[in-house]
Every structure is written in C-alpha cells, then in structure tokens.
Design a protein around this motif. Structure first.
Motif, PDB file in Angstrom:
ATOM      1  N   ALA A  40      11.900 -15.062   5.622  1.00  7.42           N
ATOM      2  CA  ALA A  40      12.085 -16.051   6.709  1.00  7.42           C
ATOM      3  C   ALA A  40      11.399 -17.279   6.761  1.00  7.42           C
ATOM      4  CB  ALA A  40      12.022 -15.414   7.918  1.00  7.42           C
TER       5      ALA A  40
ATOM      6  N   GLN B 226      25.105 -20.115   7.949  1.00  6.16           N
ATOM      7  CA  GLN B 226      23.645 -20.216   8.190  1.00  6.16           C
ATOM      8  C   GLN B 226      23.326 -18.779   8.985  1.00  6.16           C
ATOM      9  OE1 GLN B 226      20.764 -23.482   8.462  1.00  6.16           O
ATOM     10  NE2 GLN B 226      22.485 -24.758   8.103  1.00  6.16           N
ATOM     11  N   GLU B 227      24.145 -18.209   9.656  1.00  4.24           N
ATOM     12  CA  GLU B 227      24.124 -17.147  10.254  1.00  4.24           C
ATOM     13  C   GLU B 227      25.598 -16.521  10.451  1.00  4.24           C
ATOM     14  OE1 GLU B 227      21.325 -15.287  11.053  1.00  4.24           O
ATOM     15  OE2 GLU B 227      19.803 -16.882  10.798  1.00  4.24           O
ATOM     16  N   PRO B 228      25.625 -15.092   9.997  1.00  2.00           N
ATOM     17  CA  PRO B 228      24.581 -14.156   9.611  1.00  2.00           C
ATOM     18  C   PRO B 228      24.391 -14.374   8.128  1.00  2.00           C
ATOM     19  CG  PRO B 228      26.550 -13.032   9.855  1.00  2.00           C
ATOM     20  CD  PRO B 228      26.831 -14.475  10.332  1.00  2.00           C
ATOM     21  N   ARG B 229      23.239 -14.607   7.663  1.00  2.00           N
ATOM     22  CA  ARG B 229      22.778 -14.699   5.984  1.00  2.00           C
ATOM     23  C   ARG B 229      21.718 -14.071   5.835  1.00  2.00           C
ATOM     24  NH1 ARG B 229      22.873 -18.937   2.084  1.00  2.00           N
ATOM     25  NH2 ARG B 229      24.496 -20.055   3.340  1.00  2.00           N
ATOM     26  N   TYR B 230      21.270 -13.532   4.616  1.00  2.00           N
ATOM     27  CA  TYR B 230      20.171 -13.137   3.943  1.00  2.00           C
ATOM     28  C   TYR B 230      19.294 -14.313   3.633  1.00  2.00           C
ATOM     29  CZ  TYR B 230      16.407 -11.579   1.015  1.00  2.00           C
ATOM     30  OH  TYR B 230      15.334 -11.309   0.423  1.00  2.00           O
ATOM     31  N   HIS B 231      18.095 -14.745   4.333  1.00  2.00           N
ATOM     32  CA  HIS B 231      17.421 -15.956   3.968  1.00  2.00           C
ATOM     33  C   HIS B 231      16.981 -16.055   2.684  1.00  2.00           C
ATOM     34  CE1 HIS B 231      18.776 -17.301   7.987  1.00  2.00           C
ATOM     35  NE2 HIS B 231      18.559 -15.932   8.658  1.00  2.00           N
TER      36      HIS B 231
END
Length: 362
Positions: A252, A271-276
C-alpha cells in the motif's frame, strides 16, 4: 536491475530456497516409494501440502500440479455442462474454454465494464439452471482489479453450477471468498519456485484425472512429485500467511508513492477494489517499446508475460473499452515484498521522465 514485474513472477523467497536445497542436493528418493527414504520425502510433501492448504481455510483437498495452467485445464476439462466465464480471464481459461467450445460445449463469455468489473445482474441472467461451471479470476493479472467473487459464487451455487476461482494473483494476498468449489494457484506468484501449482477441490466435488498413469497424487493426478518444489511452495505459502499484514502495508505504501509520481497518467481499471501491487497505467501516445528499450535496467511490462510474443494488444485492456492505440500505450508496474521504496521511486521517476521526453519530442 530494478524488478517491477511481480505479476509475471515474484522473486524466490530466501526461506523457500533454503527449504528446497536439501531435496535438490542431498535427498533424491521418490516420494511415492515405500522405503524409508521415500517415506521421508513423502512426509516433506505432506508438510508442504498442509501449508498450501492453510491459505484456503478448512476442508477440501489440495492436489499439486505443474502450475496453475494445468490446474485450470483440469478443472475446466473435467467438469460437464455449459461454461460461463469473463472476457478478462487469463488465456489458460479463455483458450481452454475455446477448446471446449470447439468440441461442442456451450461457452458464454461475459463482458466487463470500463472499470474491469463484471455486472452481477448480467451474470445472474447468464448463469441459468443447467450451467455446469462458472470460472472467474479473483485478482486480474493485468489490471489488478478484484472481482466480486463471493457474489458470483453465490449466483453459481444458486443455479447448481460449480464455481472455479483463478486465485493465482490473489492467493495469500486477498481473502478467497467462500462457496468456491475449485481454486487454482501457482507457487511462483507467491515467492515460491516455478514449475508447481495446485488445484484445491471442495469436499464432495469429484474430478476425473486430466493426466493418467500411476495416480500418485491426491484426486488421482499422475506423475512423480518433486519434494524440492513442494517444499519451496509450502514454505512460500507459510510466509504469505505469516507476513500477510506486513506485506499488505508495504505494498500500500509503495502504491501511494508510485501514484504520486505518475501525474498525468491514467490508471486502467478500477482503483478500488484493486490489489495495489499492480498498477496498469497509460499515457496516450506513449511508445511503450521505445520506453522499454530506453530503460533496459528496469523490468516492467506492457501486459501479460504469457501474451507478450503475440503481437496483439492486451485483450483485457480492449475488454474494458480501450482503443488499440490506448492499450498499446499502457504499461504494467508490479511490486511487492522485496521492492525497496527508494528503488521504486527512482524507477518511476525515470519512466515518467522518459515518457515526458517522448511527448515533447512528438
């Protein structure tokens, strides 16, 4: 070299290497042999299986495979009835589904929105009673978006269909929702070795083998297992469980730093929900091939490593509505546990500067 291609593969964890080494150097027995050396190798395999299984929760069976591609093929080819899947799935799913369609099996490929996410009402209309299998990816390998797998699995269950989750990119990072019947994972995406993956199968679900022979592995898969690969996979899975919170916080932080430096770039997908740890970004007019040639000491990609030699733009980016030129002006930046903040920031600054120089020169 600054390595920013974690979706293609992750660096091998030192602990996984150490776990593998004795089985590569000192112990060579077949884990399926009944003598003492074979039983010792079998014990190492079972310890690894327990570590891999622990990330799925309780119940079910874990069968080791040569990788996620084999696991996905096994699940798709050895189930019956119509298939429903998504346009943004990995080629291991889409190409296998296409092969099933060529053999006469009904296949429905659902679209996704501009954010890369599927519409549940569209899915509910397509997943009718009589559907045999629904297949969807937890975390997209190209754009990092997290699909509503829990809701989709519920829809599949209500229709009497089996649900297959490609959890390769999310395993150990994103909670795998309940009601999945089949889950495919890969060791080298979690800091384990290449050449091994697994298929988790819910209790009560039966799959005929994909590979016939000795039936050595659980669920009847044939082939001699490598204790070294199993040990490396098991250790990597154990570390994912132990370091989940620390890894998530680190990723993050890296994502925030990267986005702060990519002013003027557009993030592809929600951008959400996303694996950052997956940033797929574009700058219209960018010559990605020239950018990569200018930054040979930075490893990033223009999309999936599996499709890098095809010459085609990303099917995922086209599926979210990008024009071919926009898809070709996109890059994927992947980072994780072993990425240092200073090296990431330096690499992003160089990528941004080189892209800006292209714009000025145009």
């Amino acid at each position: 070299m600054t390595y920013l291609d974690y979706q293609a593969t992750t660096p091998l964890a030192p602990e996984a290497f150490d776990a593998m080494l004795p089985w590569l150097r000192d112990h060579h027995a077949n884990p399926h042999s009944p003598h003492v050396a074979g039983r010792k190798a079998k014990a190492a395999v079972e310890v690894a299986r327990d570590h891999v299984a622990s990330l799925f929760g309780t119940g079910g069976h874990v069968a080791f495979t040569s990788g996620a591609t084999e696991a996905l093929n096994w699940a798709i080819q050895r189930t019956d009835g119509p298939i429903v899947t998504l346009a943004t799935e990995h080629a291991a799913v889409l190409d296998t589904c296409a092969a099933m369609a060529a053999q006469g099996r009904s296949v429905t490929v659902l679209p996704v929105g501009p954010d890369g996410l599927m519409d549940l009402e569209t899915a509910r209309a397509a997943i009718e009673p009589g559907t045999g299998l629904v297949a969807a990816m937890l975390v997209n390998n190209e754009i990092g978006v997290i699909q509503p797998i829990a809701a989709l699995a519920e829809i599949a269950k209500a229709a009497g269909a089996l649900f297959l989750c490609d959890a390769v990119q999310g395993y150990g990072r994103v909670q795998i929702p309940p009601h999945c019947d089949l889950i495919a994972v890969s060791a080298h995406k979690i800091h384990g070795p290449k050449g091994i993956g697994a298929l988790w199968v819910r209790d009560g679900v039966y799959l005929a083998p994909l590979l016939y022979g000795g039936g050595q592995e659980t669920l009847g898969r044939s082939g001699t297992l490598s204790p070294a690969l199993c040990a490396g996979f098991g250790t990597a899975a154990r570390l994912m469980a132990e370091r989940r919170v620390a890894d998530a916080a680190h990723v993050a932080d890296l994502s925030r730093r990267a986005l702060d430096r990519l002013e003027g770039w557009i993030v592809n997908g929600a951008q959400e929900p996303r694996y950052h740890g997956n940033l797929n970004v574009r700058r219209d007019g960018l010559d990605v091939a020239r950018l990569m040639s200018s930054l040979r000491d930075v490893a990033f990609s223009a999309g999936s490593a599996c499709a890098s030699g095809s010459g085609r733009s990303s099917h995922v980016l086209r599926a979210i509505g990008l024009r071919d030129a926009q898809a070709r002006s996109s890059i994927r930046i992947g980072f994780g546990r072993y990425t240092q903040a200073d090296e990431l920031c330096a690499a992003i600054d160089r990528i941004a500067a080189m892209a800006e120089s292209q714009r000025i020169a145009a």
